[in-house]
Design an enzyme around this catalytic site. Structure first.
Site, PDB file in Angstrom:
ATOM      1  N   ARG A  17       0.844  -1.203   0.000  1.00 31.23           N
ATOM      2  CA  ARG A  17       0.000   0.000   0.000  1.00 31.23           C
ATOM      3  C   ARG A  17       0.877   1.250   0.000  1.00 31.23           C
ATOM      4  O   ARG A  17       0.590   2.219  -0.711  1.00 31.23           O
ATOM      5  CB  ARG A  17      -0.940  -0.008   1.213  1.00 31.23           C
ATOM      6  CG  ARG A  17      -1.962  -1.118   1.181  1.00 31.23           C
ATOM      7  CD  ARG A  17      -2.893  -1.064   2.375  1.00 31.23           C
ATOM      8  NE  ARG A  17      -3.780   0.096   2.299  1.00 31.23           N
ATOM      9  CZ  ARG A  17      -4.543   0.514   3.314  1.00 31.23           C
ATOM     10  NH1 ARG A  17      -4.500  -0.131   4.475  1.00 31.23           N
ATOM     11  NH2 ARG A  17      -5.321   1.554   3.172  1.00 31.23           N
ATOM     12  N   CYS A  40      -1.390   6.065   9.051  1.00 35.07           N
ATOM     13  CA  CYS A  40      -1.697   4.807   8.368  1.00 35.07           C
ATOM     14  C   CYS A  40      -2.793   5.112   7.362  1.00 35.07           C
ATOM     15  O   CYS A  40      -2.748   6.139   6.690  1.00 35.07           O
ATOM     16  CB  CYS A  40      -2.098   3.733   9.380  1.00 35.07           C
ATOM     17  SG  CYS A  40      -3.487   4.214  10.439  1.00 35.07           S
TER      18      CYS A  40
END
Length: 275
Positions: free
Chosen positions: A180, A235
């Site tokens: 990611r 995050c």
């Protein structure tokens, strides 16, 4: 102060009126699962805190997928569960570490002095044969005063300024898995990649089978980062950044913040760059 409590430390405290055990079990994509698990069984005396109903606020255009909760509503939740500023709080989840750590960080932001994550979570507690039940605990209401600790929170503007100026004294840390971070795949958010200038420290690397690693191993995990740096952790939505926050503090880093909106907030602004 430390943020981690071992199950062996909690066991003799179970009947103390000075502590409150907080069940934070949750499943992303199945929002009722955690509360259902709590109603089925939980650590004796525990009360339940829901990631999306209690530990997060309403999702709007900006702010990310798990923004800060309405602090007055959260204060009411604490008070109705018999929690005051002097209560020792121990949070646990299923053993993932992220949901309980979100609770710990949020209470630290409120200025709470004694709040811990139960190392190993519910799985470790149950595997040890320690007391569990399905009783719903009724606690007398207590008064709670919020004394915000702004030093643990990084604003969107602070992160924006970092990307524009890249000051040497700040480290921006992306806690997501590497695919990611690198933009190879993005299963949740509408854009892929990372905030410019961020380094990648995957949050699961600070845990070992649901337990936080020891201080020496945590220090090794962050050995390439200077202890004098100001660290901003993010995050996808401010949840899995929390284990890295706790791990950094346990490793001896002093100035650590979470960008709560995280990547999902960053990409809600069309003109923000992505690497």
């Amino acid at each position: 102060m430390g943020y981690i409590m071992e199950k062996e430390e909690l066991l003799p405290l179970l009947n103390s009126s000075d502590i409150r055990i907080c069940d934070c079990r949750f499943q992303l994509g199945s929002p009722d699962a955690g509360h259902n698990e709590y109603e089925k069984e939980h650590i004796s005396g525990a009360v339940y805190f829901d990631l999306e109903k209690d530990l997060s606020g309403q999702v709007l255009k900006h702010g990310g997928r798990h923004p800060l909760p309405d602090l007055e509503k959260f204060k009411d939740k604490l008070e109705s569960n018999g929690i005051s500023n002097d209560t020792v709080l121990i949070a646990y989840d299923g053993g993932e570490g992220s949901f309980a750590s979100r609770f710990v960080w949020l209470l630290s932001y409120l200025g709470h002095q004694k709040v811990y994550v139960l190392n190993g979570g519910y799985r470790a507690w149950k595997d040890a044969g320690y007391p569990i039940d399905s009783n719903q605990t009724n606690n007398s209401t207590r008064e709670y005063h919020i004394d915000l600790n702004e030093t643990v929170l990084a604003s969107f503007q602070k992160v924006k300024d970092y990307t524009m100026n890249r000051p040497d004294h700040i480290v921006l840390m992306d806690s997501r898995e590497s695919k990611r971070y690198e933009g190879i795949e993005e299963p949740i958010d509408k854009k892929a990649g990372h905030i410019p200038g961020a380094v990648n420290k995957v949050w699961t690397n600070v845990l070992d089978n649901g337990y936080y690693k020891n201080k020496e191993d945590l220090q090794e995990n962050f050995t390439d980062i200077g202890r004098d740096k100001e660290i901003i952790v993010y995050c996808g939505s401010g949840v899995t950044a929390s284990p890295n926050y706790i791990a950094l503090k346990e490793a001896g880093f002093k100035d650590v913040k979470i960008y709560v909106g995280s990547f999902s907030d960053w990409i809600s602004y069309d003109d923000n760059p992505i690497e």
